[in-house]
Design a protein around this motif. Structure first.
Motif, mmCIF file in Angstrom:
data_model
loop_
_atom_site.group_PDB
_atom_site.id
_atom_site.type_symbol
_atom_site.label_atom_id
_atom_site.label_comp_id
_atom_site.label_asym_id
_atom_site.label_seq_id
_atom_site.Cartn_x
_atom_site.Cartn_y
_atom_site.Cartn_z
ATOM 1 N N LEU A 83 -40.847 20.452 -32.119
ATOM 2 C CA LEU A 83 -40.799 20.514 -30.660
ATOM 3 C C LEU A 83 -40.101 21.774 -30.154
ATOM 4 O O LEU A 83 -40.242 22.134 -28.989
ATOM 5 C CB LEU A 83 -40.109 19.262 -30.103
ATOM 6 N N ASP A 84 -39.341 22.417 -31.010
ATOM 7 C CA ASP A 84 -38.740 23.700 -30.671
ATOM 8 C C ASP A 84 -39.544 24.807 -31.345
ATOM 9 O O ASP A 84 -40.079 24.615 -32.429
ATOM 10 C CB ASP A 84 -37.283 23.761 -31.152
ATOM 11 N N SER A 85 -39.635 25.950 -30.667
ATOM 12 C CA SER A 85 -40.371 27.067 -31.245
ATOM 13 C C SER A 85 -39.675 27.534 -32.524
ATOM 14 O O SER A 85 -38.487 27.851 -32.518
ATOM 15 C CB SER A 85 -40.453 28.217 -30.245
ATOM 16 N N GLY B 108 -45.302 26.118 -32.540
ATOM 17 C CA GLY B 108 -45.892 27.062 -31.598
ATOM 18 C C GLY B 108 -44.882 27.232 -30.485
ATOM 19 O O GLY B 108 -43.694 26.982 -30.671
ATOM 20 N N ASP B 109 -45.332 27.624 -29.326
ATOM 21 C CA ASP B 109 -44.447 27.680 -28.174
ATOM 22 C C ASP B 109 -43.899 26.288 -27.896
ATOM 23 O O ASP B 109 -44.646 25.316 -27.862
ATOM 24 C CB ASP B 109 -45.220 28.192 -26.956
ATOM 25 N N SER B 110 -42.571 26.173 -27.714
ATOM 26 C CA SER B 110 -41.945 24.849 -27.578
ATOM 27 C C SER B 110 -42.521 24.049 -26.418
ATOM 28 O O SER B 110 -42.765 22.847 -26.533
ATOM 29 C CB SER B 110 -40.432 24.992 -27.419
ATOM 30 N N GLY B 111 -42.765 24.710 -25.299
ATOM 31 C CA GLY B 111 -43.340 24.009 -24.152
ATOM 32 C C GLY B 111 -44.740 23.523 -24.441
ATOM 33 O O GLY B 111 -45.127 22.427 -24.034
ATOM 34 N N LYS B 112 -45.493 24.320 -25.191
ATOM 35 C CA LYS B 112 -46.868 23.955 -25.531
ATOM 36 C C LYS B 112 -46.903 22.730 -26.444
ATOM 37 O O LYS B 112 -47.730 21.827 -26.262
ATOM 38 C CB LYS B 112 -47.558 25.139 -26.206
ATOM 39 N N VAL B 113 -46.009 22.694 -27.438
ATOM 40 C CA VAL B 113 -45.981 21.568 -28.377
ATOM 41 C C VAL B 113 -45.556 20.286 -27.657
ATOM 42 O O VAL B 113 -46.134 19.222 -27.874
ATOM 43 C CB VAL B 113 -45.047 21.859 -29.569
ATOM 44 N N THR B 114 -44.542 20.396 -26.807
ATOM 45 C CA THR B 114 -44.083 19.222 -26.058
ATOM 46 C C THR B 114 -45.180 18.685 -25.154
ATOM 47 O O THR B 114 -45.399 17.470 -25.072
ATOM 48 C CB THR B 114 -42.835 19.574 -25.219
ATOM 49 N N GLN B 115 -45.891 19.596 -24.476
ATOM 50 C CA GLN B 115 -46.991 19.181 -23.606
ATOM 51 C C GLN B 115 -48.123 18.562 -24.413
ATOM 52 O O GLN B 115 -48.745 17.578 -24.005
ATOM 53 C CB GLN B 115 -47.515 20.373 -22.806
ATOM 54 N N PHE B 116 -48.372 19.136 -25.592
ATOM 55 C CA PHE B 116 -49.393 18.615 -26.501
ATOM 56 C C PHE B 116 -49.053 17.179 -26.906
ATOM 57 O O PHE B 116 -49.916 16.296 -26.892
ATOM 58 C CB PHE B 116 -49.470 19.523 -27.730
ATOM 59 N N ALA C 231 -47.170 15.002 -25.294
ATOM 60 C CA ALA C 231 -47.273 14.107 -24.145
ATOM 61 C C ALA C 231 -48.728 13.852 -23.767
ATOM 62 O O ALA C 231 -49.145 12.698 -23.586
ATOM 63 C CB ALA C 231 -46.515 14.696 -22.960
ATOM 64 N N ASP C 232 -49.515 14.918 -23.655
ATOM 65 C CA ASP C 232 -50.893 14.795 -23.166
ATOM 66 C C ASP C 232 -51.843 14.164 -24.176
ATOM 67 O O ASP C 232 -52.758 13.430 -23.809
ATOM 68 C CB ASP C 232 -51.437 16.173 -22.778
ATOM 69 N N VAL C 233 -51.639 14.473 -25.452
ATOM 70 C CA VAL C 233 -52.609 14.073 -26.479
ATOM 71 C C VAL C 233 -52.235 12.772 -27.174
ATOM 72 O O VAL C 233 -53.113 11.983 -27.551
ATOM 73 C CB VAL C 233 -52.769 15.215 -27.514
ATOM 74 N N PHE C 234 -50.928 12.509 -27.324
ATOM 75 C CA PHE C 234 -50.508 11.335 -28.084
ATOM 76 C C PHE C 234 -49.892 10.242 -27.218
ATOM 77 O O PHE C 234 -50.301 9.088 -27.309
ATOM 78 C CB PHE C 234 -49.524 11.749 -29.183
ATOM 79 N N TYR C 235 -48.917 10.568 -26.406
ATOM 80 C CA TYR C 235 -48.171 9.527 -25.706
ATOM 81 C C TYR C 235 -48.884 8.977 -24.464
ATOM 82 O O TYR C 235 -49.036 7.757 -24.308
ATOM 83 C CB TYR C 235 -46.772 10.028 -25.346
ATOM 84 N N GLN C 236 -49.325 9.846 -23.578
ATOM 85 C CA GLN C 236 -49.935 9.371 -22.337
ATOM 86 C C GLN C 236 -51.261 8.629 -22.549
ATOM 87 O O GLN C 236 -51.492 7.588 -21.924
ATOM 88 C CB GLN C 236 -50.109 10.538 -21.363
ATOM 89 N N PRO C 237 -52.155 9.104 -23.428
ATOM 90 C CA PRO C 237 -53.416 8.378 -23.634
ATOM 91 C C PRO C 237 -53.239 6.959 -24.164
ATOM 92 O O PRO C 237 -54.098 6.108 -23.957
ATOM 93 C CB PRO C 237 -54.165 9.252 -24.653
ATOM 94 N N LYS D 149 -39.517 8.286 -22.932
ATOM 95 C CA LYS D 149 -38.291 8.561 -22.181
ATOM 96 C C LYS D 149 -37.044 8.496 -23.069
ATOM 97 O O LYS D 149 -36.025 9.116 -22.769
ATOM 98 C CB LYS D 149 -38.152 7.593 -21.008
ATOM 99 N N ASN D 150 -37.128 7.757 -24.173
ATOM 100 C CA ASN D 150 -35.999 7.679 -25.110
ATOM 101 C C ASN D 150 -36.174 8.628 -26.297
ATOM 102 O O ASN D 150 -35.507 8.503 -27.315
ATOM 103 C CB ASN D 150 -35.833 6.240 -25.617
ATOM 104 N N GLY D 151 -37.099 9.557 -26.142
ATOM 105 C CA GLY D 151 -37.349 10.528 -27.208
ATOM 106 C C GLY D 151 -38.695 10.283 -27.879
ATOM 107 O O GLY D 151 -39.222 9.174 -27.870
ATOM 108 N N MET D 152 -39.245 11.349 -28.442
ATOM 109 C CA MET D 152 -40.530 11.231 -29.138
ATOM 110 C C MET D 152 -40.255 10.835 -30.585
ATOM 111 O O MET D 152 -40.226 11.677 -31.492
ATOM 112 C CB MET D 152 -41.289 12.554 -29.043
ATOM 113 N N VAL D 153 -40.048 9.555 -30.786
ATOM 114 C CA VAL D 153 -39.603 9.067 -32.097
ATOM 115 C C VAL D 153 -40.695 8.309 -32.854
ATOM 116 O O VAL D 153 -40.419 7.706 -33.882
ATOM 117 C CB VAL D 153 -38.368 8.143 -31.934
ATOM 118 N N HIS D 154 -41.919 8.362 -32.363
ATOM 119 C CA HIS D 154 -42.978 7.571 -32.991
ATOM 120 C C HIS D 154 -43.717 8.341 -34.081
ATOM 121 O O HIS D 154 -43.829 9.564 -34.036
ATOM 122 C CB HIS D 154 -43.986 7.103 -31.933
#
Length: 231
Positions: A123-125, A149-157, A159-165, A171-176
């Motif tokens: 999640l960090d570059s 990759g770019d930290s913002g890009k990975v975090t958005q990836f 959220a958009d590709v795995f968590y939101q769908p 909210k308690n961290g990406m621990v899955h």
């Protein structure tokens, strides 16, 4: 005594998949199929002049990141393989060590599955050297890949590709940990900090492998029958 121990080990390794195959051959096959996660998209197909409704399951879209060997890894490279992934802040001292230990647990307990890939998205570059140093630090095996990759890009990836769908909160961290099938569909979501859930993931890898084995045999039998009928 040694022969008995060898037979017992083989039984332990093979029984889960063999039991799945047994069930899929009978009336109870629907009870052992893993679910699909994410939005479904209905569509209409036309066959023999008739329209029929079908469903396309959500799958991971194309992506491209650099790994610890400074090589690009894409979604295409993972197509046709079962893979597991998670998202980590590699320098976090509270969550990352536990996730790394359990990722190693997955690799150790699926050592006979050479095609399986285990992916950690940083999640960090990070530089490729930083990823390689971290892989060495956590004693990752050859089937583990660390992508960045770019930290913002990975975090958005994430959220958009795995968590939101899949309507999963982070909210308690990406621990899955996520289990992905050979077509790129999400087939399991597990808390990556709980040993029991990770062990369930390991069991479900066997279930998926057995499902593909059954499908392959059915297609082979069907083709052989068609060839015999054509003769």
């Amino acid at each position: 005594m040694k022969a008995k121990k060898t037979l017992l080990l083989l039984f332990i390794l093979i029984f889960p998949s063999a039991f799945y195959v047994y069930l899929t051959a009978g009336k109870e096959q629907s009870f052992v199929r893993l679910p699909y996660y994410g939005p479904k998209h209905p569509f209409i197909i036309t066959k023999d002049g008739k329209q029929k409704k079908d469903t396309v399951f959500y799958s991971i879209p194309d992506f491209k990141f650099k790994n610890q060997d400074n090589k690009e890894v894409t979604s295409l490279a993972l197509h046709g393989r079962i893979w597991v992934c998670c998202f980590e802040h590699l320098h976090d001292t509270k969550v990352a060590p536990s996730q790394a230990i359990l990722m190693n647990r997955i690799e150790e307990r699926t050592d006979r599955d050479s095609a399986l890939r285990i992916i950690t998205f940083a999640l960090d570059s990070e530089t490729s050297k930083g990823l390689a140093d971290y892989a060495a630090l956590v004693h990752a095996g050859k089937r583990q890949f660390f992508l960045s990759g770019d930290s913002g890009k990975v975090t958005q990836f994430a959220a958009d590709v795995f968590y939101q769908p899949v309507d999963s909160s982070y909210k308690n961290g990406m621990v899955h940990f996520f289990l992905i099938d050979k077509e790129g569909c999400i087939r399991g979501i597990y808390n990556g900090l709980h040993v029991k859930e990770v062990d369930a993931l390991i069991d479900n890898i066997s279930v998926l492998e057995a499902a593909y084995y059954v499908k392959q045999n059915r297609e082979k039998t069907k083709k052989e029958k068609e060839d015999d009928d054509a003769m």
